[in-house]
Motif scaffolding. Structure first.
Motif, PDB file in Angstrom:
ATOM      1  N   LEU A  63      40.182 -19.490  -0.198  1.00 35.01           N
ATOM      2  CA  LEU A  63      39.771 -18.234  -0.824  1.00 35.01           C
ATOM      3  C   LEU A  63      39.058 -18.465  -2.151  1.00 35.01           C
ATOM      4  O   LEU A  63      38.367 -17.578  -2.658  1.00 35.01           O
ATOM      5  CB  LEU A  63      40.988 -17.334  -1.049  1.00 35.01           C
ATOM      6  CG  LEU A  63      41.760 -16.914   0.207  1.00 35.01           C
ATOM      7  CD1 LEU A  63      43.042 -16.200  -0.183  1.00 35.01           C
ATOM      8  CD2 LEU A  63      40.899 -16.030   1.094  1.00 35.01           C
ATOM      9  N   LEU A  70      34.490 -13.515   1.198  1.00 38.67           N
ATOM     10  CA  LEU A  70      35.869 -13.101   0.999  1.00 38.67           C
ATOM     11  C   LEU A  70      36.294 -12.109   2.080  1.00 38.67           C
ATOM     12  O   LEU A  70      35.543 -11.183   2.415  1.00 38.67           O
ATOM     13  CB  LEU A  70      36.049 -12.446  -0.369  1.00 38.67           C
ATOM     14  CG  LEU A  70      36.180 -13.369  -1.575  1.00 38.67           C
ATOM     15  CD1 LEU A  70      36.206 -12.551  -2.852  1.00 38.67           C
ATOM     16  CD2 LEU A  70      37.429 -14.245  -1.476  1.00 38.67           C
ATOM     17  N   ARG A  98      37.873 -16.482  -8.478  1.00 33.47           N
ATOM     18  CA  ARG A  98      37.272 -15.846  -7.303  1.00 33.47           C
ATOM     19  C   ARG A  98      37.866 -14.479  -7.001  1.00 33.47           C
ATOM     20  O   ARG A  98      37.164 -13.580  -6.532  1.00 33.47           O
ATOM     21  CB  ARG A  98      37.477 -16.764  -6.091  1.00 33.47           C
ATOM     22  CG  ARG A  98      36.674 -16.289  -4.862  1.00 33.47           C
ATOM     23  CD  ARG A  98      35.255 -16.798  -4.938  1.00 33.47           C
ATOM     24  NE  ARG A  98      34.337 -16.042  -4.083  1.00 33.47           N
ATOM     25  CZ  ARG A  98      34.265 -16.148  -2.767  1.00 33.47           C
ATOM     26  NH1 ARG A  98      35.059 -16.987  -2.118  1.00 33.47           N
ATOM     27  NH2 ARG A  98      33.383 -15.447  -2.086  1.00 33.47           N
ATOM     28  N   LEU A  99      39.163 -14.312  -7.232  1.00 35.75           N
ATOM     29  CA  LEU A  99      39.844 -13.112  -6.741  1.00 35.75           C
ATOM     30  C   LEU A  99      40.091 -12.048  -7.804  1.00 35.75           C
ATOM     31  O   LEU A  99      40.299 -10.887  -7.467  1.00 35.75           O
ATOM     32  CB  LEU A  99      41.175 -13.492  -6.094  1.00 35.75           C
ATOM     33  CG  LEU A  99      41.090 -14.405  -4.857  1.00 35.75           C
ATOM     34  CD1 LEU A  99      42.486 -14.701  -4.325  1.00 35.75           C
ATOM     35  CD2 LEU A  99      40.228 -13.775  -3.777  1.00 35.75           C
ATOM     36  N   GLN A 102      38.580  -8.521  -7.698  1.00 40.10           N
ATOM     37  CA  GLN A 102      38.006  -8.351  -6.369  1.00 40.10           C
ATOM     38  C   GLN A 102      38.947  -7.514  -5.495  1.00 40.10           C
ATOM     39  O   GLN A 102      40.168  -7.635  -5.596  1.00 40.10           O
ATOM     40  CB  GLN A 102      37.772  -9.710  -5.699  1.00 40.10           C
ATOM     41  CG  GLN A 102      36.712 -10.561  -6.365  1.00 40.10           C
ATOM     42  CD  GLN A 102      35.328  -9.923  -6.273  1.00 40.10           C
ATOM     43  OE1 GLN A 102      34.966  -9.335  -5.260  1.00 40.10           O
ATOM     44  NE2 GLN A 102      34.557 -10.042  -7.341  1.00 40.10           N
ATOM     45  N   VAL A 104      40.545  -7.638  -2.787  1.00 42.62           N
ATOM     46  CA  VAL A 104      41.131  -8.435  -1.714  1.00 42.62           C
ATOM     47  C   VAL A 104      42.644  -8.257  -1.765  1.00 42.62           C
ATOM     48  O   VAL A 104      43.259  -8.419  -2.821  1.00 42.62           O
ATOM     49  CB  VAL A 104      40.772  -9.927  -1.859  1.00 42.62           C
ATOM     50  CG1 VAL A 104      41.419 -10.736  -0.739  1.00 42.62           C
ATOM     51  CG2 VAL A 104      39.259 -10.113  -1.844  1.00 42.62           C
ATOM     52  N   THR A 127      49.228  -9.023  -5.881  1.00 39.78           N
ATOM     53  CA  THR A 127      49.265  -9.109  -4.425  1.00 39.78           C
ATOM     54  C   THR A 127      50.129  -7.970  -3.899  1.00 39.78           C
ATOM     55  O   THR A 127      50.627  -7.147  -4.678  1.00 39.78           O
ATOM     56  CB  THR A 127      49.817 -10.468  -3.972  1.00 39.78           C
ATOM     57  OG1 THR A 127      51.161 -10.619  -4.482  1.00 39.78           O
ATOM     58  CG2 THR A 127      48.957 -11.613  -4.494  1.00 39.78           C
TER      59      THR A 127
END
Length: 308
Positions: A63, A70, A98-99, A102, A104, A127
């Motif tokens: 990821l 993604l 990266r996350l 985002q 995700v 999360t």
């Protein structure tokens, strides 16, 4: 034509031991308009794990690769044991770059709690404590309650959970929502993978633990100074918790009464979360407002990643 949402499977813990359950879950998710990726992880085997430690860590580290598209949802296949073995192998800086910011959604519970806590502690990532592939989407009867709360949490930037269950304390507090599986929290005390949350709202669940074992793990959080730094403790389901003749009346209710006398913060019960068919989905690391009285409580959640 709108492109389908992409759901990528990861298997950071045990392997699924029933291929029919896996196929049923994949079929149900596809029927909800999701494009499934990562299916090969459901077929990996190494001892009792869904692959070697390196393979399972790589599921998550992919990821962080800017060359890869993604996914919208990252779903844990199942729990069991094994997540703690990969914590040192995760690319926290890359995952954060990266996350962060985002939309995700990384989703799971049980053993997956260890990874969720580590991502919150080391990368500041929010999360979702929620359903998993085999135990939930592959259940003999797919829970409409679980599905509804799953999609609400992943698509609504602000949502509320109301629990109607008698309480003996009240509260009106705001803080970071965090927690998950009690055994995983206890296992990470004193490690760099335990989030240093202060003024938070901590939720707990577990499975197949006798009341005295649950109390012992909560004592560990208390003696480590973690509970006194929170504003409230919210208890979910402790399915499979049994008493024996030797317990002599010491049951879950006695355990909770002891915890209330000990921790110095309000303790609430009845959160529909844990190893149960009907479960809510909770954003770990999100902002939570808890209002509680003798009739029940409401958690209002915001600040979590939401799908477009």
């Amino acid at each position: 034509m709108t492109a389908p949402r992409i759901l990528e499977l990861i298997a950071p813990s045990g392997y699924p031991d029933n291929s029919n359950v896996v196929q049923l879950a994949l079929q149900r998710l596809a029927e909800q308009g999701l494009q499934i990726e990562g299916e090969p992880v459901t077929q990996r085997r190494y001892q009792r794990f869904a692959g070697t430690d390196g393979e399972r860590a790589a599921d998550l580290n992919r990821l962080a690769d800017p060359a890869r598209r993604l996914p919208d949802i990252v779903l844990a296949v199942r729990g069991g044991y094994g997540a703690v073995r990969v914590l040192h192998g995760l690319d926290y800086e890359g995952l954060q770059r990266r996350l962060q910011e985002q939309p995700v959604a990384l989703v799971g519970h049980s053993d997956f709690t260890a990874i969720q806590l580590a991502l919150l502690a080391r990368a500041g990532l929010t999360t979702f404590a929620g359903p998993m592939l085999t135990s939930d989407f592959g259940a003999p009867v797919l829970s409409a309650f679980t599905q509804e709360h799953f999609w609400t949490a992943l698509t609504q930037p602000v949502f509320a959970l109301t629990v109607t269950a008698p309480q003996i304390q009240s509260a009106d507090v705001t803080g970071t929502l965090w927690g998950g599986n009690l055994a995983m929290l206890a296992a990470l005390v004193g490690t760099p993978y335990m989030p240093p949350v202060k003024g938070g709202i901590l939720f707990l669940e577990d499975i197949n633990e006798q009341p005295f074992r649950l109390e012992r793990m909560i004592y560990q959080l208390h003696l480590a100074g973690i509970l006194e730094q929170q504003q409230a403790l919210v208890l979910g389901d402790f399915s499979g918790s049994r008493t024996f003749d030797y317990d002599n009346g010491y049951d879950l209710y006695a355990m909770i009464a002891q915890v209330r006398s000990l921790v110095g913060i309000p303790v609430f019960t009845g959160l529909p979360f844990g190893h149960i068919p009907d479960k809510v989905t909770l954003p770990m690391g999100a902002k939570a407002h808890l209002m509680a009285n003798t009739h029940g409580f409401t958690l209002t959640l915001s600040g979590h990643p939401t799908l477009a």
